[in-house]
Design a protein around this motif. Sequence first.
Motif, PDB file in Angstrom:
ATOM      1  N   GLU A   1      19.882   6.055   7.126  1.00 42.25           N
ATOM      2  CA  GLU A   1      19.378   5.278   8.263  1.00 42.25           C
ATOM      3  C   GLU A   1      18.232   5.988   8.965  1.00 42.25           C
ATOM      4  OE1 GLU A   1      22.807   4.598  10.666  1.00 42.25           O
ATOM      5  OE2 GLU A   1      23.378   2.735   9.625  1.00 42.25           O
ATOM      6  N   LYS A   2      18.247   7.317   8.981  1.00 39.00           N
ATOM      7  CA  LYS A   2      17.166   8.081   9.615  1.00 39.00           C
ATOM      8  C   LYS A   2      15.846   7.879   8.882  1.00 39.00           C
ATOM      9  CE  LYS A   2      20.264  11.780  11.203  1.00 39.00           C
ATOM     10  NZ  LYS A   2      20.610  13.226  11.037  1.00 39.00           N
ATOM     11  N   ILE A   3      15.916   7.624   7.584  1.00 41.59           N
ATOM     12  CA  ILE A   3      14.705   7.472   6.772  1.00 41.59           C
ATOM     13  C   ILE A   3      14.069   6.096   6.978  1.00 41.59           C
ATOM     14  CG2 ILE A   3      13.852   7.399   4.384  1.00 41.59           C
ATOM     15  CD1 ILE A   3      16.044   9.425   3.680  1.00 41.59           C
ATOM     16  N   LYS A   4      14.898   5.086   7.258  1.00 43.28           N
ATOM     17  CA  LYS A   4      14.433   3.697   7.371  1.00 43.28           C
ATOM     18  C   LYS A   4      13.654   3.289   6.105  1.00 43.28           C
ATOM     19  CE  LYS A   4      14.154   3.528  12.431  1.00 43.28           C
ATOM     20  NZ  LYS A   4      14.820   4.818  12.672  1.00 43.28           N
ATOM     21  N   PRO A   5      14.314   3.351   4.953  1.00 43.13           N
ATOM     22  CA  PRO A   5      13.608   3.117   3.681  1.00 43.13           C
ATOM     23  C   PRO A   5      13.337   1.640   3.411  1.00 43.13           C
ATOM     24  CG  PRO A   5      15.932   3.438   3.266  1.00 43.13           C
ATOM     25  CD  PRO A   5      15.746   3.623   4.746  1.00 43.13           C
ATOM     26  N   ASP A   6      12.330   1.420   2.559  1.00 46.46           N
ATOM     27  CA  ASP A   6      12.082   0.069   2.049  1.00 46.46           C
ATOM     28  C   ASP A   6      13.006  -0.219   0.873  1.00 46.46           C
ATOM     29  OD1 ASP A   6       9.749  -0.314   3.753  1.00 46.46           O
ATOM     30  OD2 ASP A   6       8.776   1.172   2.466  1.00 46.46           O
ATOM     31  N   LEU A   7      13.417   0.852   0.181  1.00 44.94           N
ATOM     32  CA  LEU A   7      14.204   0.727  -1.046  1.00 44.94           C
ATOM     33  C   LEU A   7      15.172   1.902  -1.126  1.00 44.94           C
ATOM     34  CD1 LEU A   7      14.471  -0.697  -3.918  1.00 44.94           C
ATOM     35  CD2 LEU A   7      12.768   0.970  -4.701  1.00 44.94           C
TER      36      LEU A   7
ATOM     37  N   GLU B   1      17.930  -1.999 -17.931  1.00 44.76           N
ATOM     38  CA  GLU B   1      17.272  -3.194 -17.405  1.00 44.76           C
ATOM     39  C   GLU B   1      15.987  -2.812 -16.692  1.00 44.76           C
ATOM     40  OE1 GLU B   1      20.003  -6.115 -15.373  1.00 44.76           O
ATOM     41  OE2 GLU B   1      21.379  -4.410 -15.554  1.00 44.76           O
ATOM     42  N   VAL B   2      15.056  -3.764 -16.667  1.00 44.28           N
ATOM     43  CA  VAL B   2      13.830  -3.636 -15.890  1.00 44.28           C
ATOM     44  C   VAL B   2      13.684  -4.903 -15.058  1.00 44.28           C
ATOM     45  CG1 VAL B   2      11.347  -3.261 -15.911  1.00 44.28           C
ATOM     46  CG2 VAL B   2      12.756  -2.295 -17.741  1.00 44.28           C
ATOM     47  N   ILE B   3      13.505  -4.740 -13.751  1.00 43.50           N
ATOM     48  CA  ILE B   3      13.325  -5.906 -12.891  1.00 43.50           C
ATOM     49  C   ILE B   3      12.025  -5.752 -12.107  1.00 43.50           C
ATOM     50  CG2 ILE B   3      15.790  -6.392 -12.680  1.00 43.50           C
ATOM     51  CD1 ILE B   3      15.762  -5.046  -9.968  1.00 43.50           C
ATOM     52  N   ASN B   4      11.455  -6.877 -11.735  1.00 40.61           N
ATOM     53  CA  ASN B   4      10.242  -6.886 -10.938  1.00 40.61           C
ATOM     54  C   ASN B   4      10.633  -7.019  -9.473  1.00 40.61           C
ATOM     55  OD1 ASN B   4       7.868  -7.919  -9.496  1.00 40.61           O
ATOM     56  ND2 ASN B   4       6.929  -8.036 -11.517  1.00 40.61           N
ATOM     57  N   ILE B   5      10.213  -6.062  -8.658  1.00 38.49           N
ATOM     58  CA  ILE B   5      10.544  -6.055  -7.240  1.00 38.49           C
ATOM     59  C   ILE B   5       9.380  -6.632  -6.430  1.00 38.49           C
ATOM     60  CG2 ILE B   5      11.194  -4.650  -5.254  1.00 38.49           C
ATOM     61  CD1 ILE B   5      13.349  -4.582  -7.321  1.00 38.49           C
ATOM     62  N   ASN B   6       9.600  -7.785  -5.862  1.00 41.78           N
ATOM     63  CA  ASN B   6       8.654  -8.377  -4.917  1.00 41.78           C
ATOM     64  C   ASN B   6       7.252  -8.550  -5.507  1.00 41.78           C
ATOM     65  OD1 ASN B   6       8.388  -9.448  -2.318  1.00 41.78           O
ATOM     66  ND2 ASN B   6       7.463  -7.579  -1.530  1.00 41.78           N
ATOM     67  N   ASN B   7       7.186  -8.727  -6.833  1.00 43.63           N
ATOM     68  CA  ASN B   7       5.897  -8.856  -7.519  1.00 43.63           C
ATOM     69  C   ASN B   7       4.962  -7.681  -7.232  1.00 43.63           C
ATOM     70  OD1 ASN B   7       6.392 -11.397  -8.797  1.00 43.63           O
ATOM     71  ND2 ASN B   7       6.051 -12.411  -6.828  1.00 43.63           N
ATOM     72  N   SER B   8       5.565  -6.508  -6.988  1.00 44.62           N
ATOM     73  CA  SER B   8       4.774  -5.328  -6.623  1.00 44.62           C
ATOM     74  C   SER B   8       4.909  -4.185  -7.625  1.00 44.62           C
ATOM     75  CB  SER B   8       5.190  -4.828  -5.232  1.00 44.62           C
ATOM     76  OG  SER B   8       4.997  -5.812  -4.259  1.00 44.62           O
TER      77      SER B   8
ATOM     78  N   LYS C   1      28.785  -0.167   2.123  1.00 40.44           N
ATOM     79  CA  LYS C   1      28.129  -1.473   2.214  1.00 40.44           C
ATOM     80  C   LYS C   1      27.082  -1.505   3.324  1.00 40.44           C
ATOM     81  CE  LYS C   1      29.237  -6.444   2.485  1.00 40.44           C
ATOM     82  NZ  LYS C   1      28.628  -6.808   1.197  1.00 40.44           N
ATOM     83  N   GLN C   2      27.162  -0.554   4.247  1.00 43.05           N
ATOM     84  CA  GLN C   2      26.193  -0.490   5.342  1.00 43.05           C
ATOM     85  C   GLN C   2      24.820  -0.015   4.879  1.00 43.05           C
ATOM     86  OE1 GLN C   2      27.853   1.702   8.717  1.00 43.05           O
ATOM     87  NE2 GLN C   2      29.899   1.027   8.158  1.00 43.05           N
ATOM     88  N   LEU C   3      24.746   0.518   3.648  1.00 43.88           N
ATOM     89  CA  LEU C   3      23.438   0.890   3.100  1.00 43.88           C
ATOM     90  C   LEU C   3      22.623  -0.380   2.877  1.00 43.88           C
ATOM     91  CD1 LEU C   3      24.103   3.613   0.354  1.00 43.88           C
ATOM     92  CD2 LEU C   3      23.096   3.952   2.612  1.00 43.88           C
ATOM     93  N   GLN C   4      21.517  -0.490   3.582  1.00 47.78           N
ATOM     94  CA  GLN C   4      20.689  -1.682   3.459  1.00 47.78           C
ATOM     95  C   GLN C   4      19.221  -1.308   3.525  1.00 47.78           C
ATOM     96  OE1 GLN C   4      21.923  -4.509   6.445  1.00 47.78           O
ATOM     97  NE2 GLN C   4      23.806  -5.051   5.356  1.00 47.78           N
ATOM     98  N   ALA C   5      18.423  -2.040   2.763  1.00 49.05           N
ATOM     99  CA  ALA C   5      16.974  -1.847   2.766  1.00 49.05           C
ATOM    100  C   ALA C   5      16.316  -3.180   2.431  1.00 49.05           C
ATOM    101  CB  ALA C   5      16.575  -0.780   1.743  1.00 49.05           C
ATOM    102  N   PRO C   6      15.124  -3.439   2.952  1.00 48.70           N
ATOM    103  CA  PRO C   6      14.449  -4.719   2.718  1.00 48.70           C
ATOM    104  C   PRO C   6      14.299  -5.086   1.247  1.00 48.70           C
ATOM    105  CG  PRO C   6      13.320  -3.470   4.420  1.00 48.70           C
ATOM    106  CD  PRO C   6      14.357  -2.562   3.857  1.00 48.70           C
TER     107      PRO C   6
ATOM    108  N   LYS D   1       0.821  -1.211   0.000  1.00 51.12           N
ATOM    109  CA  LYS D   1       0.000   0.000   0.000  1.00 51.12           C
ATOM    110  C   LYS D   1       0.858   1.265   0.000  1.00 51.12           C
ATOM    111  CE  LYS D   1      -3.706  -2.467   0.191  1.00 51.12           C
ATOM    112  NZ  LYS D   1      -4.521  -2.635  -1.041  1.00 51.12           N
ATOM    113  N   GLU D   2       2.042   1.147   0.583  1.00 50.20           N
ATOM    114  CA  GLU D   2       2.916   2.315   0.712  1.00 50.20           C
ATOM    115  C   GLU D   2       4.366   1.885   0.590  1.00 50.20           C
ATOM    116  OE1 GLU D   2       1.810   5.485   3.593  1.00 50.20           O
ATOM    117  OE2 GLU D   2       3.797   5.114   4.441  1.00 50.20           O
ATOM    118  N   LEU D   3       5.167   2.739  -0.037  1.00 51.03           N
ATOM    119  CA  LEU D   3       6.586   2.447  -0.257  1.00 51.03           C
ATOM    120  C   LEU D   3       7.417   3.661   0.130  1.00 51.03           C
ATOM    121  CD1 LEU D   3       8.793   0.550  -1.555  1.00 51.03           C
ATOM    122  CD2 LEU D   3       8.337   1.752  -3.708  1.00 51.03           C
ATOM    123  N   ARG D   4       8.430   3.450   0.964  1.00 49.87           N
ATOM    124  CA  ARG D   4       9.321   4.542   1.347  1.00 49.87           C
ATOM    125  C   ARG D   4      10.659   4.339   0.640  1.00 49.87           C
ATOM    126  NH1 ARG D   4       9.089   4.144   6.412  1.00 49.87           N
ATOM    127  NH2 ARG D   4       7.580   5.763   6.852  1.00 49.87           N
TER     128      ARG D   4
END
Length: 352
Positions: free
Chosen positions: A157-163, A228-235, A188-193, A128-131
Motif C-alpha cells: 500500500e505504501k508503494i501505491k502500484p499500478d500493477l 500465458e501471455v496477456i495484453n494489459i490495457n493495450n500497453s 484479497k486487500q492487495l489491489q492495483a488499477p 509513459k510510466e509504470l509503477r
Amino acid sequence: MYYLGWNVWVYLRVIFEWESPIIYSILLALIAYSYILGRLIKSLSWLSVVGSYWFALVQYGLLLFPLANLTVYLLNQFPIDERSAIIWTGSITLLLLLLLFIVGTYNAYSPVIRHYEIAISKEIENLKELRIAVASDMHFGKLSGRAHVNRLVKTVEKIKPDLILLPGDIIDDDPKQFVRKKMGEILKQLQAPLGVYGVLGNHEYYGREIPAFLEEMEKLDIRILMDEVININNSFYLLGRKDKTDARRKSFTELVDGLEPGIPIIAMDHQPAELKEAEVSGIDLILSGHTHRGQMAPNHFITRKIFELDWGYLKKNKLHAIVSSGFGFWGPPIRIGSRSEVVEITVKFLKA
C-alpha cells in the motif's frame, strides 16, 4: 547430528551436571527429526516448527562449534582448568547463537522496500510510466502467517502500484494452512488499477495441490499465469511461465511467438535460470525470486555460484533482470545477510 549433540551434551554436563544420556539422546533425536515427524503426523504439526529452527541451529552450529572446540583446546594450554574453559566458551557460543536468531528473526519479519528505476526503449502512447510492486517467495503457511500477510498488504500500500506481481512460492507447499488460517481474507486487500498477477513456484508443485491453489487465488482476484501471455490495457504484454519444476513448460521463444513487435514484454519466471533465453527472446523486463539470496549467510556464496543473478539487478543488452530475495522464508523464520523485501520498480517507456 552426533557432532552437534555431543557439543551440547558436554556443555550441559558441565553447567548442570546432567547425567541422563539416554533421555538426552531421545530428546535430541526427537528435535533432529521433528520436521519430518511434523509432516508425517498431522496432529503433531507443531513439530515441523521446531524442525524449522533446528535447520538454523545445524547450520550455525557447524560454523561455530569447531571454533569453540579449538578455543577450549587452546585455553587448556594455559593454566585454565577445562571446566572453566568449557563454561566460558560454551556460554559465549550460546550468546552468539541467540544473537544470530534474534537478528535473523528481525530481518525475516521486518520487510523493506527496494526501489529500482529502469527505462525501456519502447514508446507507448497511453503509458509513459509504470509503477510495479513485486513480492515473491512469501511461503504463506505455518510460520509465515496472517501477521506476515498483513505486513505484505501494508508494505505494498505504501508503494501505491499500478500493477502487483507475485513471481512464485506464494504458499508453502499446499494451501491447507493458508485456507485454515483464513489468510486469503487479508491477501484479497492487495489491489492495483492494472490487476494482481502471479506464477507458480517450485513449492506450489511440491504441495501437489495446484488445482486447489488456483481455485483459492481465483477467489482473491489474483490471476496465476501458467505459460500465458496477456495484453494489459493495450500497453504491454505480461508473460507468466510455469516453474522450471515442470519439464513440459513452454520456452520463452514459444511464448513470444506471434506477439506484436514494438510492445514491451514484462515476464515472470520464478527461478532466474534462463536469463540468456529471455534476452534472446526479446523480453524487456524479467522478474524472479526463488533464491532468497541464500536466506542465511554464508549461503549467498552458493546461490551466487548457481545463478547468473541471485539477487538485485542486472542488464543484459536490452533485458532488465531483477531477482528478489523474497518476502517470506523457507524453514526457519531467520534471515542473516538477507532481508525480507518488496520490490518497487518504476518503468519509464522512452522513444527507441
